[in-house]
Motif scaffolding. Sequence first.
Motif, PDB file in Angstrom:
ATOM      1  N   SER A 176       0.817  -1.217   0.000  1.00  0.00           N
ATOM      2  CA  SER A 176       0.000   0.000   0.000  1.00  0.00           C
ATOM      3  C   SER A 176       0.849   1.264   0.000  1.00  0.00           C
ATOM      4  N   SER A 177       2.086   1.186   0.481  1.00  0.00           N
ATOM      5  CA  SER A 177       2.967   2.355   0.434  1.00  0.00           C
ATOM      6  C   SER A 177       3.400   2.655  -0.997  1.00  0.00           C
ATOM      7  N   PHE A 178       3.656   1.609  -1.783  1.00  0.00           N
ATOM      8  CA  PHE A 178       3.941   1.818  -3.200  1.00  0.00           C
ATOM      9  C   PHE A 178       2.711   2.386  -3.906  1.00  0.00           C
ATOM     10  N   ASP A 179       1.540   1.874  -3.549  1.00  0.00           N
ATOM     11  CA  ASP A 179       0.305   2.408  -4.122  1.00  0.00           C
ATOM     12  C   ASP A 179       0.175   3.890  -3.816  1.00  0.00           C
ATOM     13  N   ASP A 180       0.488   4.259  -2.583  1.00  0.00           N
ATOM     14  CA  ASP A 180       0.402   5.656  -2.179  1.00  0.00           C
ATOM     15  C   ASP A 180       1.320   6.524  -3.025  1.00  0.00           C
ATOM     16  N   MET A 181       2.534   6.042  -3.253  1.00  0.00           N
ATOM     17  CA  MET A 181       3.510   6.824  -4.020  1.00  0.00           C
ATOM     18  C   MET A 181       3.085   6.992  -5.470  1.00  0.00           C
ATOM     19  N   VAL A 182       2.589   5.917  -6.078  1.00  0.00           N
ATOM     20  CA  VAL A 182       2.195   5.986  -7.482  1.00  0.00           C
ATOM     21  C   VAL A 182       0.890   6.755  -7.642  1.00  0.00           C
ATOM     22  N   ASP A 183      -0.062   6.516  -6.760  1.00  0.00           N
ATOM     23  CA  ASP A 183      -1.354   7.184  -6.877  1.00  0.00           C
ATOM     24  C   ASP A 183      -1.245   8.686  -6.695  1.00  0.00           C
ATOM     25  N   ARG A 184      -0.250   9.150  -5.972  1.00  0.00           N
ATOM     26  CA  ARG A 184      -0.065  10.589  -5.787  1.00  0.00           C
ATOM     27  C   ARG A 184       0.484  11.274  -7.035  1.00  0.00           C
ATOM     28  N   ALA A 185       0.928  10.498  -7.995  1.00  0.00           N
ATOM     29  CA  ALA A 185       1.475  11.063  -9.227  1.00  0.00           C
ATOM     30  C   ALA A 185       0.374  11.183 -10.275  1.00  0.00           C
ATOM     31  N   ALA A 299      -4.508  18.416 -11.476  1.00  0.00           N
ATOM     32  CA  ALA A 299      -3.947  17.329 -12.284  1.00  0.00           C
ATOM     33  C   ALA A 299      -4.334  15.965 -11.702  1.00  0.00           C
ATOM     34  N   LEU A 300      -4.330  15.852 -10.365  1.00  0.00           N
ATOM     35  CA  LEU A 300      -4.747  14.602  -9.737  1.00  0.00           C
ATOM     36  C   LEU A 300      -6.226  14.321  -9.992  1.00  0.00           C
ATOM     37  N   ILE A 312      -6.759  10.119  -1.624  1.00  0.00           N
ATOM     38  CA  ILE A 312      -5.308   9.954  -1.792  1.00  0.00           C
ATOM     39  C   ILE A 312      -4.553  10.967  -0.943  1.00  0.00           C
ATOM     40  N   LEU A 313      -4.963  12.232  -0.996  1.00  0.00           N
ATOM     41  CA  LEU A 313      -4.249  13.287  -0.288  1.00  0.00           C
ATOM     42  C   LEU A 313      -4.440  13.209   1.217  1.00  0.00           C
ATOM     43  N   SER A 314      -5.456  12.469   1.658  1.00  0.00           N
ATOM     44  CA  SER A 314      -5.693  12.341   3.100  1.00  0.00           C
ATOM     45  C   SER A 314      -4.842  11.252   3.737  1.00  0.00           C
ATOM     46  N   ILE A 315      -4.217  10.410   2.915  1.00  0.00           N
ATOM     47  CA  ILE A 315      -3.398   9.315   3.452  1.00  0.00           C
ATOM     48  C   ILE A 315      -2.155   9.898   4.113  1.00  0.00           C
ATOM     49  N   GLN A 316      -1.909   9.482   5.342  1.00  0.00           N
ATOM     50  CA  GLN A 316      -0.758   9.956   6.098  1.00  0.00           C
ATOM     51  C   GLN A 316       0.274   8.826   6.171  1.00  0.00           C
ATOM     52  N   PHE A 328      11.721   3.988   1.869  1.00  0.00           N
ATOM     53  CA  PHE A 328      11.286   5.094   1.015  1.00  0.00           C
ATOM     54  C   PHE A 328      10.200   5.926   1.682  1.00  0.00           C
ATOM     55  N   MET A 329      10.051   7.120   1.153  1.00  0.00           N
ATOM     56  CA  MET A 329       9.096   8.096   1.669  1.00  0.00           C
ATOM     57  C   MET A 329       8.140   8.424   0.531  1.00  0.00           C
ATOM     58  N   SER A 330       6.976   7.807   0.543  1.00  0.00           N
ATOM     59  CA  SER A 330       6.070   7.905  -0.600  1.00  0.00           C
ATOM     60  C   SER A 330       5.566   9.324  -0.816  1.00  0.00           C
ATOM     61  N   ARG A 331       5.311  10.061   0.248  1.00  0.00           N
ATOM     62  CA  ARG A 331       4.787  11.415   0.099  1.00  0.00           C
ATOM     63  C   ARG A 331       5.825  12.376  -0.451  1.00  0.00           C
TER      64      ARG A 331
END
Length: 444
Positions: A176-185, A299-300, A312-316, A328-331
Amino acid sequence: MDMPLPTRGRLDPAEMVQEGRVHRAAYVDPAIFEMEMDRIFGRAWLYLCHESQVATPGRFFATQMGREPVIVARGRDGVIRVMFNRCTHRGAKLTMDETGQAKRFVCCYHGWAFDLDGKLAEVPLPEGYGDGAYPPEDGSLDLVRVPRVENYRGFIFASLAAEGPTLAEFLGPVASSFDDMVDRAPGGLLEVAGGVSRHAYDGNWKLVIENHNDTLHPRFVHASSVAAARDQKDTVHSDGAGEVQIKQMRQNGAPAAVWESLGIWASASGHSFMGDYHTDAHMAARPAEDPVQMAYRKALEETHGVERTEEILSIQRFNTVVYPNLSFMSRFRQLRVVQPISVNRTVVTTYTFRMPLAPPEMFRDSIAFANVVNGVGSLVLTDDLETYARVQDGLASQGGDWVDVKRGMGGDANEANGTLRGQTGTSEIHLRAQFAAWRRWMTA
């Protein structure tokens, strides 16, 4: 029941991890380190690189899997393969470059040439090898491929073991951390950019991945940097990088109650992540009403829609550790790869990611944040490196045989996603999870 271990002589890894404590030999014994290279780095899934680093046919990336030199290359067919960086003739490494563009891999010693897929393509003066056909048609002299390679959302992993858990099984909830990083792009597009930062320290490889989710140390290790940041007047402005640095150091000096309120989770594979972070220094430099942030949100929304963008933006999610070699630091789009060199020497390489469809100012902020936190001249990393050296020196002494990892023990709670959550944000649950995984790998 805790069993005593000898302070000298051969140690059994099965007895080195006990309830709430770890034998210091796990950090300082060269024989244990050799076992780790074989049993952990020789079998676990290891992160190699991002697909953007081998984006087109002919692009390659050379790295190490424990002690094994390997080449990640995209073939003419678009397939990414991982091969041992070793000529099958006399054993010379085929490339000393970390990355580049190649039509073939040609050995510097006797000129044997290999295609991008590892197939032996040309042998100079083939008649000198006898009656057999050179290159042989059976592929016996092709480059040897790493047994297993998988790609999760652009992040390439490989394992030297022919059998074992799949990458999805290995990652488990930490995916889910990888998901967070990719989904924020926006558009789901990420690429490694902005150069590479690399440093070495005189300490065991485990120290750095233990430290990245250690939330108790900042108020002590970084005390002088925090004090300097607090003394800095807010009216002083820089090119933007200074503001990011000041905010980052001030949040490290947050009250104990803030750190205790964080969420920290760990999984059975030894992975962990930290969330519910109280301040986002990187984003705080650009508040929600800032034009850059407004353009980023738009853009998101074009990619995900309004509701999903809000989610997505609410995920901490802050630091994530994928045991044994990735943090890694997904944010903040920062990724750190850990490479053990010896029992008391480690190299860490940091990469920064760019979001091609996001405002360019966000990449500039990411580079500023990288310099603040991960650069060798930063106020954060220099403190940590000094601490690692002191820990390594202390553990090599006869001052005691055990390392205590009891903080928060007994308060770990099962979560629905298959993780354990620490009782408080400063729990050492991530250390206990790492050493539980260490014990399994070392004794299986």
